[in-house]
Design a protein around this motif. Structure first.
Motif, PDB file in Angstrom:
ATOM      1  N   SER A   1      11.682  93.819 -22.684  1.00 49.92           N
ATOM      2  CA  SER A   1      11.352  92.476 -23.161  1.00 49.92           C
ATOM      3  C   SER A   1       9.939  92.450 -23.745  1.00 49.92           C
ATOM      4  O   SER A   1       9.684  91.720 -24.699  1.00 49.92           O
ATOM      5  N   ARG A   2       9.037  93.242 -23.195  1.00 56.70           N
ATOM      6  CA  ARG A   2       7.682  93.315 -23.731  1.00 56.70           C
ATOM      7  C   ARG A   2       7.697  93.934 -25.136  1.00 56.70           C
ATOM      8  O   ARG A   2       7.018  93.443 -26.039  1.00 56.70           O
TER       9      ARG A   2
ATOM     10  N   TYR B   1      10.283  93.926 -27.138  1.00 53.98           N
ATOM     11  CA  TYR B   1      10.981  92.955 -27.985  1.00 53.98           C
ATOM     12  C   TYR B   1      10.035  91.851 -28.455  1.00 53.98           C
ATOM     13  O   TYR B   1      10.006  91.502 -29.628  1.00 53.98           O
ATOM     14  N   ARG B   2       9.238  91.313 -27.524  1.00 52.73           N
ATOM     15  CA  ARG B   2       8.282  90.265 -27.894  1.00 52.73           C
ATOM     16  C   ARG B   2       7.223  90.799 -28.853  1.00 52.73           C
ATOM     17  O   ARG B   2       6.839  90.105 -29.798  1.00 52.73           O
TER      18      ARG B   2
ATOM     19  N   ALA C   1      11.646  83.964 -26.876  1.00 54.94           N
ATOM     20  CA  ALA C   1      11.482  85.199 -26.104  1.00 54.94           C
ATOM     21  C   ALA C   1      10.311  85.106 -25.135  1.00 54.94           C
ATOM     22  O   ALA C   1      10.141  85.997 -24.299  1.00 54.94           O
ATOM     23  N   GLN C   2       9.526  84.058 -25.214  1.00 52.91           N
ATOM     24  CA  GLN C   2       8.389  83.917 -24.305  1.00 52.91           C
ATOM     25  C   GLN C   2       8.890  83.601 -22.898  1.00 52.91           C
ATOM     26  O   GLN C   2       9.858  82.866 -22.733  1.00 52.91           O
ATOM     27  N   PRO C   3       8.223  84.171 -21.878  1.00 53.77           N
ATOM     28  CA  PRO C   3       8.689  83.945 -20.495  1.00 53.77           C
ATOM     29  C   PRO C   3       8.417  82.533 -20.014  1.00 53.77           C
ATOM     30  O   PRO C   3       7.660  81.791 -20.472  1.00 53.77           O
TER      31      PRO C   3
END
Length: 56
Positions: free
Chosen positions: A3-4, A6-7, A54-56
């Motif tokens: 995910s990191r 991807y962001r 996509a931000q947590p």
């Protein structure tokens, strides 16, 4: 970890779209004077929406 990455990729794509939009400004102005518009704003909005989603 993914995910990191991807962001980070989405952020880089967003920045690239901004640079492309700025550099294509003269072409967009000429196209508007000719009677049609370039859909660069739609691309930028889609990438921005994907990045913010996509931000947590």
């Amino acid at each position: 970890m993914i995910s990191r990455v991807y962001r980070a990729t989405l952020f880089a794509l967003y920045q690239l779209c901004i640079v492309v939009g700025i550099t294509m400004m003269p072409l967009a102005i000429a196209a508007r004077q000719a009677g049609f518009t370039l859909p660069i704003h739609r691309l930028l909005e889609n990438v921005e929406d994907a990045y913010t989603a996509a931000q947590p």
